[in-house]
Design an enzyme around this catalytic site. Structure first.
Site, PDB file in Angstrom:
ATOM      1  N   ARG A   1       5.187   7.758   2.324  1.00 34.99           N
ATOM      2  CA  ARG A   1       4.706   7.389   3.649  1.00 34.99           C
ATOM      3  C   ARG A   1       3.618   6.337   3.464  1.00 34.99           C
ATOM      4  O   ARG A   1       3.202   6.060   2.339  1.00 34.99           O
ATOM      5  CB  ARG A   1       4.171   8.621   4.405  1.00 34.99           C
ATOM      6  CG  ARG A   1       3.353   9.534   3.524  1.00 34.99           C
ATOM      7  CD  ARG A   1       2.098  10.072   4.098  1.00 34.99           C
ATOM      8  NE  ARG A   1       1.197   9.101   4.631  1.00 34.99           N
ATOM      9  CZ  ARG A   1       0.342   8.384   3.900  1.00 34.99           C
ATOM     10  NH1 ARG A   1       0.268   8.497   2.588  1.00 34.99           N
ATOM     11  NH2 ARG A   1      -0.475   7.528   4.474  1.00 34.99           N
ATOM     12  N   GLY A   2       3.128   5.796   4.597  1.00 35.72           N
ATOM     13  CA  GLY A   2       2.162   4.701   4.516  1.00 35.72           C
ATOM     14  C   GLY A   2       2.932   3.390   4.621  1.00 35.72           C
ATOM     15  O   GLY A   2       3.942   3.196   3.919  1.00 35.72           O
ATOM     16  N   ALA A   3       2.472   2.515   5.511  1.00 38.40           N
ATOM     17  CA  ALA A   3       3.270   1.333   5.865  1.00 38.40           C
ATOM     18  C   ALA A   3       3.691   0.472   4.664  1.00 38.40           C
ATOM     19  O   ALA A   3       4.897   0.221   4.478  1.00 38.40           O
ATOM     20  CB  ALA A   3       2.506   0.516   6.914  1.00 38.40           C
TER      21      ALA A   3
ATOM     22  N   ARG B   1      11.700   5.110  10.205  1.00 40.26           N
ATOM     23  CA  ARG B   1      10.435   5.269  10.938  1.00 40.26           C
ATOM     24  C   ARG B   1      10.220   3.984  11.739  1.00 40.26           C
ATOM     25  O   ARG B   1      10.305   2.884  11.187  1.00 40.26           O
ATOM     26  CB  ARG B   1       9.272   5.540   9.966  1.00 40.26           C
ATOM     27  CG  ARG B   1       9.452   6.871   9.227  1.00 40.26           C
ATOM     28  CD  ARG B   1       8.175   7.384   8.619  1.00 40.26           C
ATOM     29  NE  ARG B   1       7.184   7.738   9.604  1.00 40.26           N
ATOM     30  CZ  ARG B   1       5.894   7.937   9.306  1.00 40.26           C
ATOM     31  NH1 ARG B   1       5.476   7.800   8.054  1.00 40.26           N
ATOM     32  NH2 ARG B   1       5.040   8.273  10.232  1.00 40.26           N
TER      33      ARG B   1
ATOM     34  N   GLN C   1      -3.243  13.711   6.587  1.00 42.34           N
ATOM     35  CA  GLN C   1      -3.215  12.745   5.475  1.00 42.34           C
ATOM     36  C   GLN C   1      -4.612  12.556   4.884  1.00 42.34           C
ATOM     37  O   GLN C   1      -4.765  12.325   3.681  1.00 42.34           O
ATOM     38  CB  GLN C   1      -2.680  11.394   5.943  1.00 42.34           C
ATOM     39  CG  GLN C   1      -1.202  11.360   6.264  1.00 42.34           C
ATOM     40  CD  GLN C   1      -0.926  11.603   7.735  1.00 42.34           C
ATOM     41  OE1 GLN C   1      -1.691  12.292   8.413  1.00 42.34           O
ATOM     42  NE2 GLN C   1       0.171  11.077   8.241  1.00 42.34           N
TER      43      GLN C   1
ATOM     44  N   ASP D   1      -0.420  -0.011  10.788  1.00 38.20           N
ATOM     45  CA  ASP D   1       1.033   0.102  10.650  1.00 38.20           C
ATOM     46  C   ASP D   1       1.729  -1.099  11.265  1.00 38.20           C
ATOM     47  O   ASP D   1       2.845  -1.446  10.876  1.00 38.20           O
ATOM     48  CB  ASP D   1       1.529   1.400  11.280  1.00 38.20           C
ATOM     49  CG  ASP D   1       1.097   2.578  10.417  1.00 38.20           C
ATOM     50  OD1 ASP D   1      -0.055   3.028  10.560  1.00 38.20           O
ATOM     51  OD2 ASP D   1       1.885   3.015   9.570  1.00 38.20           O
TER      52      ASP D   1
HETATM   53  O1  MRU Z   1       2.461   8.478   9.235  1.00 40.17           O
HETATM   54  P1  MRU Z   1       1.960   7.828   7.988  1.00 40.17           P
HETATM   55  O2  MRU Z   1       1.232   8.746   7.087  1.00 40.17           O
HETATM   56  O3  MRU Z   1       3.038   7.041   7.283  1.00 40.17           O
HETATM   57  O4  MRU Z   1       0.920   6.811   8.568  1.00 40.17           O
HETATM   58  C1  MRU Z   1       0.679   5.616   8.002  1.00 40.17           C
HETATM   59  C2  MRU Z   1      -0.698   5.593   7.535  1.00 40.17           C
HETATM   60  O5  MRU Z   1      -0.948   6.008   6.437  1.00 40.17           O
HETATM   61  C3  MRU Z   1      -1.744   5.073   8.371  1.00 40.17           C
HETATM   62  O6  MRU Z   1      -1.472   4.891   9.668  1.00 40.17           O
HETATM   63  C4  MRU Z   1      -2.401   3.921   7.677  1.00 40.17           C
HETATM   64  O7  MRU Z   1      -3.598   3.673   8.252  1.00 40.17           O
HETATM   65  C5  MRU Z   1      -1.571   2.679   7.629  1.00 40.17           C
HETATM   66  S1  MRU Z   1      -0.719   2.538   6.112  1.00 40.17           S
HETATM   67  C6  MRU Z   1      -1.889   1.879   5.003  1.00 40.17           C
END
Ligand code: MRU
Length: 454
Positions: free
Chosen positions: A127-129, A170, A283, A324
């Site tokens: 996960r994480g963009a 996603r 998270q 994101d």
């Molecule tokens: O739902 P997630 O855990 O995939 O969310 C993404 C994130 O980790 C955050 O929104 C983050 O600030 C952006 S990705 C570096």
């Protein structure tokens, strides 16, 4: 009349930061670019970037103590240790750290096709963009390799199907679409209905490697620019508040907001981080605390709802969050709760910075109202790690992200510099600047970019 490009990239760095800058340049630029010029660059690159990241984020060498194959939780009170990036590749398999299992266990989840990676993204194994963009690119490249002997039309159906599955896994983080479109653009360019499956697989692999390599350098650059705007109180550590998880697990490489934090720590700038727990998926509590502990950065976990209290008491100097998706006007979608922080920051006069590589910038989306916000399953709110906390049958709304309007953002920290309002010209310049820099590095004069995203 248009104002000059609002980029802070020409700011002179403080003299004390020169050593750190040299260090960053050494590993994030030269080392990685050198790796990319040799045959078999893919594996070398990922090894190099992971090791380089370990060097900065884990200076005491904790990474060396980790079994490179697998490390599992021991049940001991300290939990599993050792810095790791979100993924590694070996023998045609993409090994993702299973982020659902942290902080209790550090285990890997193997994937060998686009479909498997799409599943892993949907299930939040990765996960994480930026990390899901990189993982998706590698998944698609693995699929192309698997079907290099297939008939062209069959190959096209498989690749298009895989690309769709990935993009739809996603909806909010634009990096996912950006990465998949880059690979599919390369596929089209090389001749999608060509008989030469080997050439197609090689081209898609090279594009996936470029995405990983560019992120390594670009996140290091972003961290550098972030240091320039980080407050430096004279008599105490700077107190940073952050939300969700933006470290190597979320980004594949150094991290964005957490990259800035860790670079400051590495540069021996006293720092203390307030970590929002980040309800409902936690998270912050599960991942950010774990990463900061690995890196030795002083931090304190807080309930999300305590952030306003700390701001009102003057205990927060700056807020750093990830992104994101950043729309053309600067409106930013990030983990739900970010908007609340921005409103509170404005109320208390606290600088609020978004840390976003240009791969998170979506110039095709005019403003935040057009960003699709993922709604996730009710169990994430009704339960905490399998234990129900609300009466059965309770109705739930679970938006995973929110949009912070540009007017609440002090600056957007990118790999091309810190962008100030009005954001649109700066975002366009930064996106063009990053493309041109990488095109020049490839020596081709043209960057391989997809049309849809930024
Ligand atoms: O739902 P997630 O855990 O995939 O969310 C993404 C994130 O980790 C955050 O929104 C983050 O600030 C952006 S990705 C570096």
């Amino acid at each position: 009349m248009t104002s000059p490009p609002p980029l802070d990239r020409d700011l002179a760095p403080p003299a004390a930061d020169l050593g750190r800058r040299r260090f960053f340049r050494a590993f994030a630029g030269e080392l990685i670019q050198t790796a990319a010029t040799v045959a078999g660059a893919a594996q070398a690159l990922q090894r190099a970037s992971s090791e380089a990241a370990s060097a900065i984020l884990d200076p005491q060498g904790a990474a060396e103590r980790l079994d490179p194959g697998l490390a599992t939780g021991t049940g001991a009170t300290t939990g599993p240790a050792g810095f790791r990036t979100a993924f590694r590749e070996g023998d045609g398999v993409l090994h993702l750290i299973d982020q659902r299992r942290l902080p209790d266990a550090l285990v890997e989840y193997p994937c060998s096709s686009a479909g498997e990676v799409a599943f892993a993204i949907r299930e939040m194994i990765v996960r994480g963009a930026p990390a899901i963009g990189a993982a998706a690119a590698i998944g698609l490249a693995l699929s192309a390799e698997k079907i290099r002997s297939a008939r062209p039309y069959a190959r096209r159906a498989t690749l298009r199907g895989g690309a769709n599955a990935l993009i739809n896994a996603r909806p909010t983080a634009v990096n996912l679409r950006w990465a998949v479109e880059r690979l599919m653009a390369r596929y089209t360019e090389i001749g999608e209905l060509s008989e030469d499956g080997e050439a197609i697989a090689a081209a898609m692999r090279a594009e996936a490697d470029s995405i990983v390599m560019e992120a390594t350098t670009d996140h290091g650059r972003l961290a550098n620019f972030g240091l320039e705007v980080l407050p430096t109180p004279e008599d105490r550590p700077v107190r940073v508040l952050t939300h969700c998880n933006t470290g190597p697990l979320a980004c594949g490489q150094f991290g964005t907001a957490l990259g800035v934090v860790q670079a400051a720590h590495f540069a021996e700038r006293p720092i203390h981080v307030w970590v929002d727990e980040t309800r409902p998926y936690l998270q912050g509590a599960r991942l950010t605390t774990w990463e900061l502990a690995q890196a030795g950065v002083p931090h304190t976990l807080i309930p999300d709802v305590a952030a306003g209290h700390l701001m009102a008491r003057g205990e927060v100097d700056v807020i750093l969050v990830g992104a994101d998706r950043v729309a053309a006007n600067g409106d930013t979608a990030n983990k739900v709760g970010t908007y609340t922080l921005a409103v509170l920051a404005a109320r208390h006069g606290i600088p609020f910075f978004v840390c976003a590589p240009t791969s998170s910038v979506d110039l095709a989306t005019a403003d935040g109202s057009a960003i699709v916000i993922e709604e996730r399953k009710p169990e994430e709110v009704l339960e905490i790690r399998g234990v129900r906390i609300a009466p059965p049958g309770t109705q739930v709304r679970n938006p995973a992200f929110d949009v912070t309007p540009a007017e609440l953002i002090s600056g957007i920290i990118t790999e091309e510099g810190v962008i100030r309002a009005p954001f649109e010209p700066g975002l366009r310049d930064a996106t063009e600047g990053a493309r041109a820099r990488w095109a020049a590095a490839r020596g081709s004069g043209t960057a391989h970019t997809a049309s849809g995203s930024n």
